[in-house]
Scaffold this motif. Sequence first.
Motif, PDB file in Angstrom:
ATOM      1  N   ARG A 228       0.828  -1.222   0.000  1.00 35.05           N
ATOM      2  CA  ARG A 228       0.000   0.000   0.000  1.00 35.05           C
ATOM      3  C   ARG A 228       0.856   1.263   0.000  1.00 35.05           C
ATOM      4  O   ARG A 228       0.445   2.294  -0.514  1.00 35.05           O
ATOM      5  CB  ARG A 228      -0.884   0.001   1.248  1.00 35.05           C
ATOM      6  N   ARG A 229       2.009   1.148   0.580  1.00 33.97           N
ATOM      7  CA  ARG A 229       2.859   2.328   0.686  1.00 33.97           C
ATOM      8  C   ARG A 229       3.733   2.558  -0.546  1.00 33.97           C
ATOM      9  O   ARG A 229       4.474   3.522  -0.610  1.00 33.97           O
ATOM     10  CB  ARG A 229       3.752   2.208   1.924  1.00 33.97           C
ATOM     11  N   ALA A 230       3.666   1.668  -1.506  1.00 32.25           N
ATOM     12  CA  ALA A 230       4.488   1.832  -2.707  1.00 32.25           C
ATOM     13  C   ALA A 230       3.942   2.991  -3.538  1.00 32.25           C
ATOM     14  O   ALA A 230       2.734   3.240  -3.530  1.00 32.25           O
ATOM     15  CB  ALA A 230       4.474   0.545  -3.525  1.00 32.25           C
ATOM     16  N   PRO A 231       4.798   3.678  -4.250  1.00 32.55           N
ATOM     17  CA  PRO A 231       4.370   4.875  -4.991  1.00 32.55           C
ATOM     18  C   PRO A 231       3.456   4.581  -6.173  1.00 32.55           C
ATOM     19  O   PRO A 231       2.559   5.350  -6.467  1.00 32.55           O
ATOM     20  CB  PRO A 231       5.686   5.493  -5.453  1.00 32.55           C
ATOM     21  N   THR A 232       3.698   3.476  -6.857  1.00 38.15           N
ATOM     22  CA  THR A 232       2.862   3.201  -8.034  1.00 38.15           C
ATOM     23  C   THR A 232       2.159   1.857  -7.899  1.00 38.15           C
ATOM     24  O   THR A 232       2.591   0.994  -7.142  1.00 38.15           O
ATOM     25  CB  THR A 232       3.713   3.141  -9.316  1.00 38.15           C
TER      26      THR A 232
ATOM     27  N   ARG B 104      -7.716   3.469  -6.735  1.00 38.24           N
ATOM     28  CA  ARG B 104      -7.109   4.762  -6.479  1.00 38.24           C
ATOM     29  C   ARG B 104      -5.957   5.083  -7.431  1.00 38.24           C
ATOM     30  O   ARG B 104      -5.333   6.115  -7.317  1.00 38.24           O
ATOM     31  CB  ARG B 104      -6.656   4.826  -5.033  1.00 38.24           C
ATOM     32  N   SER B 105      -5.648   4.170  -8.314  1.00 38.40           N
ATOM     33  CA  SER B 105      -4.540   4.427  -9.233  1.00 38.40           C
ATOM     34  C   SER B 105      -5.072   4.941 -10.562  1.00 38.40           C
ATOM     35  O   SER B 105      -6.240   4.744 -10.905  1.00 38.40           O
ATOM     36  CB  SER B 105      -3.757   3.135  -9.477  1.00 38.40           C
ATOM     37  N   GLU B 106      -4.198   5.568 -11.271  1.00 38.43           N
ATOM     38  CA  GLU B 106      -4.578   6.122 -12.563  1.00 38.43           C
ATOM     39  C   GLU B 106      -4.877   5.003 -13.548  1.00 38.43           C
ATOM     40  O   GLU B 106      -5.888   4.989 -14.222  1.00 38.43           O
ATOM     41  CB  GLU B 106      -3.413   6.965 -13.086  1.00 38.43           C
ATOM     42  N   GLU B 107      -3.957   4.004 -13.552  1.00 32.92           N
ATOM     43  CA  GLU B 107      -4.089   2.916 -14.531  1.00 32.92           C
ATOM     44  C   GLU B 107      -5.388   2.150 -14.337  1.00 32.92           C
ATOM     45  O   GLU B 107      -5.985   1.675 -15.292  1.00 32.92           O
ATOM     46  CB  GLU B 107      -2.926   1.923 -14.399  1.00 32.92           C
ATOM     47  N   GLY B 108      -5.755   2.021 -13.075  1.00 27.36           N
ATOM     48  CA  GLY B 108      -6.917   1.188 -12.785  1.00 27.36           C
ATOM     49  C   GLY B 108      -8.195   1.696 -13.413  1.00 27.36           C
ATOM     50  O   GLY B 108      -9.112   0.929 -13.697  1.00 27.36           O
ATOM     51  N   THR B 109      -8.262   2.947 -13.606  1.00 27.38           N
ATOM     52  CA  THR B 109      -9.514   3.521 -14.117  1.00 27.38           C
ATOM     53  C   THR B 109      -9.578   3.498 -15.630  1.00 27.38           C
ATOM     54  O   THR B 109     -10.623   3.775 -16.211  1.00 27.38           O
ATOM     55  CB  THR B 109      -9.680   4.965 -13.619  1.00 27.38           C
ATOM     56  N   THR B 110      -8.482   3.192 -16.244  1.00 29.32           N
ATOM     57  CA  THR B 110      -8.485   3.171 -17.712  1.00 29.32           C
ATOM     58  C   THR B 110      -8.137   1.780 -18.230  1.00 29.32           C
ATOM     59  O   THR B 110      -7.483   1.614 -19.246  1.00 29.32           O
ATOM     60  CB  THR B 110      -7.443   4.169 -18.276  1.00 29.32           C
ATOM     61  N   ALA B 111      -8.561   0.805 -17.476  1.00 32.17           N
ATOM     62  CA  ALA B 111      -8.176  -0.564 -17.806  1.00 32.17           C
ATOM     63  C   ALA B 111      -8.799  -1.049 -19.103  1.00 32.17           C
ATOM     64  O   ALA B 111      -9.802  -0.508 -19.572  1.00 32.17           O
ATOM     65  CB  ALA B 111      -8.580  -1.503 -16.679  1.00 32.17           C
ATOM     66  N   ALA B 112      -8.188  -2.070 -19.644  1.00 30.64           N
ATOM     67  CA  ALA B 112      -8.657  -2.653 -20.891  1.00 30.64           C
ATOM     68  C   ALA B 112     -10.083  -3.154 -20.762  1.00 30.64           C
ATOM     69  O   ALA B 112     -10.492  -3.641 -19.716  1.00 30.64           O
ATOM     70  CB  ALA B 112      -7.742  -3.808 -21.279  1.00 30.64           C
TER      71      ALA B 112
ATOM     72  N   ALA C 182      -6.723  -9.523   1.083  1.00 28.40           N
ATOM     73  CA  ALA C 182      -5.695  -9.165   0.109  1.00 28.40           C
ATOM     74  C   ALA C 182      -6.331  -8.647  -1.180  1.00 28.40           C
ATOM     75  O   ALA C 182      -5.900  -7.624  -1.740  1.00 28.40           O
ATOM     76  CB  ALA C 182      -4.813 -10.371  -0.171  1.00 28.40           C
ATOM     77  N   MET C 183      -7.348  -9.354  -1.629  1.00 28.93           N
ATOM     78  CA  MET C 183      -7.999  -8.914  -2.870  1.00 28.93           C
ATOM     79  C   MET C 183      -8.659  -7.560  -2.700  1.00 28.93           C
ATOM     80  O   MET C 183      -8.574  -6.707  -3.585  1.00 28.93           O
ATOM     81  CB  MET C 183      -9.029  -9.953  -3.330  1.00 28.93           C
ATOM     82  N   ASP C 184      -9.295  -7.357  -1.577  1.00 28.08           N
ATOM     83  CA  ASP C 184      -9.902  -6.047  -1.321  1.00 28.08           C
ATOM     84  C   ASP C 184      -8.829  -4.971  -1.340  1.00 28.08           C
ATOM     85  O   ASP C 184      -9.022  -3.882  -1.871  1.00 28.08           O
ATOM     86  CB  ASP C 184     -10.610  -6.054   0.046  1.00 28.08           C
ATOM     87  N   GLY C 185      -7.705  -5.307  -0.734  1.00 27.31           N
ATOM     88  CA  GLY C 185      -6.605  -4.341  -0.709  1.00 27.31           C
ATOM     89  C   GLY C 185      -6.180  -3.972  -2.114  1.00 27.31           C
ATOM     90  O   GLY C 185      -6.017  -2.781  -2.432  1.00 27.31           O
ATOM     91  N   VAL C 186      -6.015  -4.965  -2.944  1.00 29.82           N
ATOM     92  CA  VAL C 186      -5.571  -4.702  -4.311  1.00 29.82           C
ATOM     93  C   VAL C 186      -6.662  -3.967  -5.095  1.00 29.82           C
ATOM     94  O   VAL C 186      -6.379  -3.042  -5.864  1.00 29.82           O
ATOM     95  CB  VAL C 186      -5.172  -6.014  -5.012  1.00 29.82           C
ATOM     96  N   THR C 187      -7.883  -4.390  -4.885  1.00 32.22           N
ATOM     97  CA  THR C 187      -8.988  -3.688  -5.549  1.00 32.22           C
ATOM     98  C   THR C 187      -8.933  -2.199  -5.194  1.00 32.22           C
ATOM     99  O   THR C 187      -9.071  -1.326  -6.058  1.00 32.22           O
ATOM    100  CB  THR C 187     -10.340  -4.273  -5.087  1.00 32.22           C
ATOM    101  N   ASP C 188      -8.704  -1.951  -3.946  1.00 29.59           N
ATOM    102  CA  ASP C 188      -8.612  -0.572  -3.472  1.00 29.59           C
ATOM    103  C   ASP C 188      -7.451   0.161  -4.128  1.00 29.59           C
ATOM    104  O   ASP C 188      -7.590   1.298  -4.585  1.00 29.59           O
ATOM    105  CB  ASP C 188      -8.448  -0.593  -1.950  1.00 29.59           C
ATOM    106  N   LEU C 189      -6.302  -0.500  -4.169  1.00 31.98           N
ATOM    107  CA  LEU C 189      -5.134   0.109  -4.802  1.00 31.98           C
ATOM    108  C   LEU C 189      -5.433   0.465  -6.249  1.00 31.98           C
ATOM    109  O   LEU C 189      -5.062   1.544  -6.737  1.00 31.98           O
ATOM    110  CB  LEU C 189      -3.946  -0.875  -4.777  1.00 31.98           C
ATOM    111  N   ILE C 190      -6.081  -0.462  -6.923  1.00 30.98           N
ATOM    112  CA  ILE C 190      -6.396  -0.231  -8.332  1.00 30.98           C
ATOM    113  C   ILE C 190      -7.357   0.954  -8.485  1.00 30.98           C
ATOM    114  O   ILE C 190      -7.152   1.842  -9.313  1.00 30.98           O
ATOM    115  CB  ILE C 190      -7.023  -1.492  -8.965  1.00 30.98           C
TER     116      ILE C 190
END
Lengths: 209, 209, 209, 209
Positions: free
Chosen positions: C78-82, C141-149, C131-139
């Motif tokens: 969670r603390r990673a920049p990207t 809040r990330s830029e890439e996650g919102t423009t996914a394929a 863990a999955m919820d965590g990753v879902t959350d990370l996605i």
Amino acid sequence: MSSSSLEPALDRREQILGAAMVCFAKRGFHQTSMHDISAEAGISVGLIYRYFENKEAVIAAMADRHKKEIQAVLERARRAPTLLESLEILFTAHCCENSPKVQSAFVVDLYAEASRNPQIADLVRDVLQTAMDGVTDLISRSEEGTTAAHDLKPHELSELIFAVARGMLMRDVLQPQEMTAAERRARQLEVARRLWRLLFQMEIESVYA
Amino acid sequence: MSSSSLEPALDRREQILGAAMVCFAKRGFHQTSMHDISAEAGISVGLIYRYFENKEAVIAAMADRHKKEIQAVLERARRAPTLLESLEILFTAHCCENSPKVQSAFVVDLYAEASRNPQIADLVRDVLQTAMDGVTDLISRSEEGTTAAHDLKPHELSELIFAVARGMLMRDVLQPQEMTAAERRARQLEVARRLWRLLFQMEIESVYA
Amino acid sequence: MSSSSLEPALDRREQILGAAMVCFAKRGFHQTSMHDISAEAGISVGLIYRYFENKEAVIAAMADRHKKEIQAVLERARRAPTLLESLEILFTAHCCENSPKVQSAFVVDLYAEASRNPQIADLVRDVLQTAMDGVTDLISRSEEGTTAAHDLKPHELSELIFAVARGMLMRDVLQPQEMTAAERRARQLEVARRLWRLLFQMEIESVYA
Amino acid sequence: MSSSSLEPALDRREQILGAAMVCFAKRGFHQTSMHDISAEAGISVGLIYRYFENKEAVIAAMADRHKKEIQAVLERARRAPTLLESLEILFTAHCCENSPKVQSAFVVDLYAEASRNPQIADLVRDVLQTAMDGVTDLISRSEEGTTAAHDLKPHELSELIFAVARGMLMRDVLQPQEMTAAERRARQLEVARRLWRLLFQMEIESVYA
DNA sequence: AATGAATGAGGCTTCATTCAT
DNA sequence: CATGAATGAAGCCTCATTCAT
């Protein structure tokens, strides 16, 4: 004092081997179950496996113990004043001491086992050779041994002595249970002495027991 | 004619006993399975039960067969011209004939079994007594027997002779497999002859093979 | 201070669980004996029972420990920049960290156990969900996650990411022992990155190690 | 007719393997006793040993049977008209067919076993490689495979497809028993399709069930 | 007469767990 | 707190014996 830190384990081993001897003599190696041994020893089955890797190891240890006993007897025999007394000690110990028939049945089973288990065969052969060498030596150093009948050499005399001893032991297992250990011993000694008298051209009727 | 109504059964029994002997000598009574015997005989397990009630009956029949063989040998020995030749026939048959070590291992096992199976014990004791009586008789009627060393009586001589024979047989199971049957026989005869020479005060070196 | 009244107990627990992990990974839960664990930990069997009620409790504690480790990794991720770096942290930790194959074998065993032990199943499901919820959350809040394929939603992306991670871990147990941890990690990352690139339509070849 | 001279043995083997599968899936390899299997098969314990040398041989035969099943599925998949349908056949068979959860638990256990039993590891690796090669081949010869996203090569696509399939299977063992096989299958297909769509840049929502 | 599939009791061995020291 | 001896249930496997074919 008797239950110091190292002894219990040794005691247990001895206890188990003692129980195993009773069972083996009563039923033979392969008809004795581990449960039989544990019951005879008054312990649980599992405990045997703390002291012996498996059943074969118990048999091997029994054989080893037999070897040590024979060696001790040989030592005693060596210290006897006359050849005759040495032979009596050896003979008596060989098949009559302790539990009478028990011993014989065990030894016959041991030889039977030796015929198919090389490890046991080696051990028994070793016991036999050591004992025979001991007797050969006793004969060589005795007066009677050097004036034996028909110029038989010490090792030939020893060979005959042991053959008869084994033969008597083998016959022992056929004797009805009713005969007492004393009777058994007396009858067997009679035969053995007959041989010795012959071998060493002596009169020995009155010497012993 | 050879496949009459009764013969096949007898043939089968012999076939099974032959196979059993091979197995028993190789592995011992109680480590030989019925399947081992059937495989060695080339038949099915079930068929054994048509000729023997159970495994113990096979062992008993085996012992009985051994008895008959010994009796046949005794008969042959009786017909020999001299005491010495009788003894050689008996001795050779006792532990050397047929397959060498095979026989010995079986007999030792038989004695081991006798120590706990009264039925077998009776039978073996009977075999032994018959054979010893036969030899005692042979000795009584021979010239040498009446002039034996130390005034030993025929039955005492017989007793010693059989003790040594059993003793040699017992030792036999310890011999390494590499030794040939002929070597085995030669060595054992040597020891036995040494005894006979002693007992009958004779020179026998050159008499036999 | 370090040996206050409560700490040794905790140390012991950790020591035992560490030993248990080694054993479980090497032999599996049900082929590991309590003695194996005590030997690996260098303590007596009885002592384990002072800290764990029984073997199942050790397994449960083991699973719990696994949960805590995953949570710690999630925190780091969670603390990673990207997003990418988060995924790499998670992925690497999931199947490559510590002893390489050791870990994988343990996790596969854990899932196998979960299939029949509801308590373990609940726990593993909980770990996975967190863990999955965590990753879902990370996605999310990330830029890439919102423009996914293909307009895949964050939780769908997360689902695929974890499926591949589990799949790689499962394959891991088949790799021959000779492969080093580094090689293993490299190959697995390659596959995972291929997925991420696809999911997030990015070029990531050169980003990391 | 169905019980001709050779078939009963084969039937028995299958019967035993069937029972073993049920037990293994329910309890795992090492917590399934031979008695469990015999009871499930409705036969005696001893009979299993007429068809399998020991418990490990049963496990190995199970693994082998799994291999043959996978190969049969692969064959079916190869005959499907489109890549998509091939993948659906493979995927469905892989983790959903037959008994639903049963299958998954068994496979996860198989992988767990593979991590410590080299013989099983070899077999599982072989199954996996064969299946992956088959899919790689299917992709190569399909239209979609040559125009995949991000220029991923057929074997890379195949790798991702199998990773996800394994990952879904692994997750499967966590699902509560209440879920029906159909629900399970539907959910898993959903995820898998999401990946395929991504990989092959296609719209597949409406194609299948 | 002959087969060999089938049974199940019993033997060897392991191992989780307890408890006296 | 720590040990490890001790227990006994349970697992794997063998084998004497039976019986349908």
